[in-house]
Design a protein around this motif. Structure first.
Motif, short mmCIF file in Angstrom:
data_model
loop_
_atom_site.label_atom_id
_atom_site.label_comp_id
_atom_site.label_asym_id
_atom_site.label_seq_id
_atom_site.Cartn_x
_atom_site.Cartn_y
_atom_site.Cartn_z
N ALA A 233 0.83 -1.21 -0.01
CA ALA A 233 -0.06 -0.14 0.07
C ALA A 233 1.04 1.24 -0.04
O ALA A 233 1.90 1.19 0.54
N VAL A 234 0.41 2.39 -0.49
CA VAL A 234 1.11 3.56 -0.72
C VAL A 234 0.12 4.76 -0.19
O VAL A 234 -0.96 4.66 -0.26
N GLU A 235 0.90 5.84 0.40
CA GLU A 235 0.29 6.88 0.89
C GLU A 235 -0.05 7.77 -0.34
O GLU A 235 0.83 8.07 -1.23
N HIS A 236 -1.31 8.05 -0.66
CA HIS A 236 -1.44 8.97 -1.72
C HIS A 236 -3.01 9.75 -1.38
O HIS A 236 -3.82 9.03 -1.15
N GLN A 237 -2.98 10.91 -1.47
CA GLN A 237 -3.93 11.88 -1.36
C GLN A 237 -4.86 11.99 -2.75
O GLN A 237 -4.55 12.84 -3.59
N VAL A 238 -5.92 11.26 -2.84
CA VAL A 238 -6.58 11.33 -4.12
C VAL A 238 -7.54 12.71 -4.03
O VAL A 238 -8.17 12.79 -3.37
N THR A 239 -7.57 13.35 -5.06
CA THR A 239 -8.31 14.30 -5.22
C THR A 239 -9.32 14.23 -6.28
O THR A 239 -10.68 14.23 -5.94
N THR A 240 -9.18 13.55 -7.50
CA THR A 240 -10.17 13.45 -8.45
C THR A 240 -9.61 12.05 -8.99
O THR A 240 -8.39 11.83 -9.50
#
Length: 407
Positions: free
Chosen positions: A380-387
């Motif tokens: 798993a990876v950190e990732h701030q999904v916006t769209t």
């Protein structure tokens, strides 16, 4: 000129799946890539004289809250799963105070209870006169509508919608239309659990859509979307429910995401063959309706079944639409392919990852068929999904897509 504010929200979700039931357990299993693949053991899933099929089955039977024991005795696996998922989504969205006449229900899926029908036919082959009278209701997909509307008091409308493996996402898009038109204020979309029997499994494997016996001795390795060693989808039981409302229509508890836009296209093709043109058109259509460009998309949740041809075509469409920069993983690598449930399950996976700020691994992606994409691999990876963009395809040339933005 600034874009208009998004109109529609996902305000609640509910999920029951082989890897975990309830959104917290489901997300935890996704992020840890905990699978449930094994030889399937449900009665009616084993072809006489043949090796068991590989798949992922929900442990035991879902136990929906508040359902009288007498009613549950005649509830199919699909009905139990729908009641459980709708119940969680209902509580998540806080719908107890909404006028029941302003709530609608769309059950995505058709021919969803085949295993139950096979078992009933086998039990009564020599004494058909003893078939339960309730079979007159339970063989119909609308039985799920009956169960859910009775338990939750839904009075707006209820209907089923069939779109093969795109059914779950199509139900969500239909829910948006129902709210947009003013027919209801709240619409609940269900991606129904498709309870397949060995007959469907034999046919799907025979046509090359479902995985072969290559990994019969190693079920954990069988489901491998976008990997060079893939040879078809692996079935996974699941049911997902999504609540759709107009933004600001009431005091909403904690919305997940805005629904920016969507699209549906047809390939004019009865066969299961994917279409590059159709998938490009549906992606471009969803982006256009959402008022965003490919550059705005920072996460793609693809259909990603593990089909030898389908995975190639889907990546070709994403590449042609300029989406190789977006993070991408394959939810079915963990859950298996829920068929009618898949589109709803993957929208739920998308919004849960949005909220968590993390993306789940793609299991068995040892040798990606296209290394130009920004894959989430074994961790798993950190990732701030916006769209985000989520895709769902179905037999008979159905392609669907939805564009979501984090609330």
């Amino acid at each position: 000129m600034p874009s208009p504010a998004p109109e529609f929200l996902i305000t609640g979700v509910g999920i029951t799946a082989a890897i975990g039931s309830g959104r917290d357990a489901f997300l935890a299993a996704l992020l840890e890539a905990r699978h449930a693949f094994a030889s399937m053991t449900r009665p009616g899933r084993q072809a006489p004289g043949l090796d068991p099929f590989t798949g992922a089955e929900i442990p035991g039977l879902p136990e929906p809250q508040g359902v009288p024991a007498r009613a549950l005795r005649t509830a199919s696996l699909s009905a139990r799963a729908a009641l459980t998922a709708v119940g969680e989504a209902w509580r998540d969205a806080g719908l107890d105070d909404v006028d029941p006449a302003r709530i609608g229900l769309i059950v995505g899926g058709s021919n969803i209870q085949q295993r139950e029908l096979v078992l009933a036919h086998q039990r009564h082959a020599d004494r058909p006169q003893f078939i339960r009278p309730t079979y007159g209701m339970s063989f119909l997909d609308t039985d799920l509508c009956g169960f859910c509307t009775e338990l939750y008091g839904i009075q707006g409308f209820a209907r089923t919608l069939g779109g093969a493996s795109a059914s779950g996402l199509l139900a969500i898009l239909d829910a948006v239309q129902a709210v947009r038109s003013g027919q209801v204020d709240v619409a609940i979309a269900v991606g129904a659990l498709m309870d397949v029997s060995y007959w469907e499994l034999l046919a799907l494997r025979g046509m090359g859509a479902m995985g072969s016996v290559r990994f019969a001795g190693d079920p954990a390795a069988a489901c491998r979307p976008f990997d060079a060693a893939r040879d078809g989808f692996i079935f996974g039981e699941a049911c997902g429910a999504v609540v759709v409302e107009r933004a600001g229509s009431r005091a909403q508890l904690g919305p997940y995401a805005y629904i920016l836009g969507s699209a549906v296209t047809m390939d004019r093709n009865r066969n299961p063959d994917p279409s590059l043109d159709g998938e490009v058109r549906v992606i471009e259509g969803a982006l256009q309706q959402a008022g965003v460009t490919a550059a705005d998309i920072d996460y793609v949740n693809p259909h990603g079944t593990g089909s030898p041809l389908g995975d190639e075509i889907e990546l070709g469409a994403l590449r042609k639409c300029g989406l190789t920069h977006a993070r991408i993983n394959a939810t079915k690598s963990v859950t298996g392919h829920g068929l009618s449930a898949a589109g709803a399950v993957e929208v739920i996976a998308t919004v849960l990852q949005m909220r968590a700020g993390r993306l789940h691994p793609t299991r068995n992606l040892s040798d990606p068929i296209d290394t130009s994409f920004d894959w989430v691999g074994a961790q798993a990876v950190e990732h701030q999904v916006t769209t985000a963009l989520s895709l769902s395809m179905g037999f008979s040339g159905i392609s669907s897509a939805i564009c979501l933005r984090r609330f």
